[in-house]
Design a protein around this motif. Sequence first.
Motif, mmCIF file in Angstrom:
data_model
loop_
_atom_site.group_PDB
_atom_site.id
_atom_site.type_symbol
_atom_site.label_atom_id
_atom_site.label_comp_id
_atom_site.label_asym_id
_atom_site.label_seq_id
_atom_site.Cartn_x
_atom_site.Cartn_y
_atom_site.Cartn_z
ATOM 1 N N ASN A 60 -58.986 8.016 21.471
ATOM 2 C CA ASN A 60 -57.757 7.856 22.261
ATOM 3 C C ASN A 60 -57.604 6.418 22.759
ATOM 4 O OD1 ASN A 60 -57.040 10.550 21.958
ATOM 5 N ND2 ASN A 60 -58.139 11.191 23.820
ATOM 6 N N LYS A 61 -58.730 5.841 23.208
ATOM 7 C CA LYS A 61 -58.692 4.453 23.676
ATOM 8 C C LYS A 61 -58.335 3.495 22.547
ATOM 9 C CE LYS A 61 -61.774 4.418 27.673
ATOM 10 N NZ LYS A 61 -63.030 3.834 28.255
ATOM 11 N N ILE A 62 -58.972 3.671 21.386
ATOM 12 C CA ILE A 62 -58.734 2.773 20.251
ATOM 13 C C ILE A 62 -57.293 2.899 19.765
ATOM 14 C CG2 ILE A 62 -59.344 2.312 17.841
ATOM 15 C CD1 ILE A 62 -62.221 3.210 18.556
ATOM 16 N N SER A 63 -56.813 4.133 19.622
ATOM 17 C CA SER A 63 -55.457 4.345 19.112
ATOM 18 C C SER A 63 -54.400 3.752 20.040
ATOM 19 C CB SER A 63 -55.225 5.845 18.946
ATOM 20 O OG SER A 63 -53.912 6.096 18.497
ATOM 21 N N SER A 64 -54.508 4.068 21.325
ATOM 22 C CA SER A 64 -53.526 3.542 22.280
ATOM 23 C C SER A 64 -53.657 2.032 22.446
ATOM 24 C CB SER A 64 -53.698 4.238 23.628
ATOM 25 O OG SER A 64 -55.012 4.032 24.142
#
Length: 225
Positions: free
Chosen positions: A142-146
């Motif tokens: 989630n952190k990488i995607s956002s």
Amino acid sequence: MRKTLIVITMGLMLTQTMTAQVFDDEKYLQWRSMETGPLGFAPKEYYWLFHNSYAHHKWEWEWHGLFHSGFYLNFKPNDSDAKPVVPKRTVGAATDVWTKESTDAQEESFKHQLEQETLAAADRRVDAAYLLFKDDFNHMQNKISSGLTYCLANSKGDANVIALVNSLSNQNRFITEQVSYVHRSGNGYELENAKREECYIKLKADMEKVTQSTIDLMRYVEVSK
């Protein structure tokens, strides 16, 4: 007449009974030699003349005093081809026991190996190790995607930012594909949970590096606004 028949019958029965009870020394020696040993044959002269090839006898001088010394016919067991049967049976019985024990031991070993293989197969079919890393993987993804989406939207066409976003995206895709591969089950994908856990530990460390690099890039883009 009837009395005469009774007397004759009793006489025959008595004769047969007396004959059956006669002890035959020669037969006894033969049977003992064949069954249990020690070897011995009688009469010695008969076996020396006609069966010396297997019941080997030899004339030897023996001193038994002044009037009893002379050549005596002695049996030589070491030179004889005749051997008792029972020792062979005994060895055969011991061999049979050893063979059975060896077979039983092998069977127990096979059973243990089969049980271990069955447990290993069951272990490979269910990825229990993934549960230990699932939440961490999802949180970092989630952190990488956002983060990459934010950097790309605020890059203002900066070629360096776009190149770093593409590089981090490719690294992350490679890691997630490896996670998916390890997490699979079925023919060709079986892994024990211990091996899966080792893979997940390494992949988690790689994913943490990509996550940290994404955070650093977000800070750079934020400062460059």
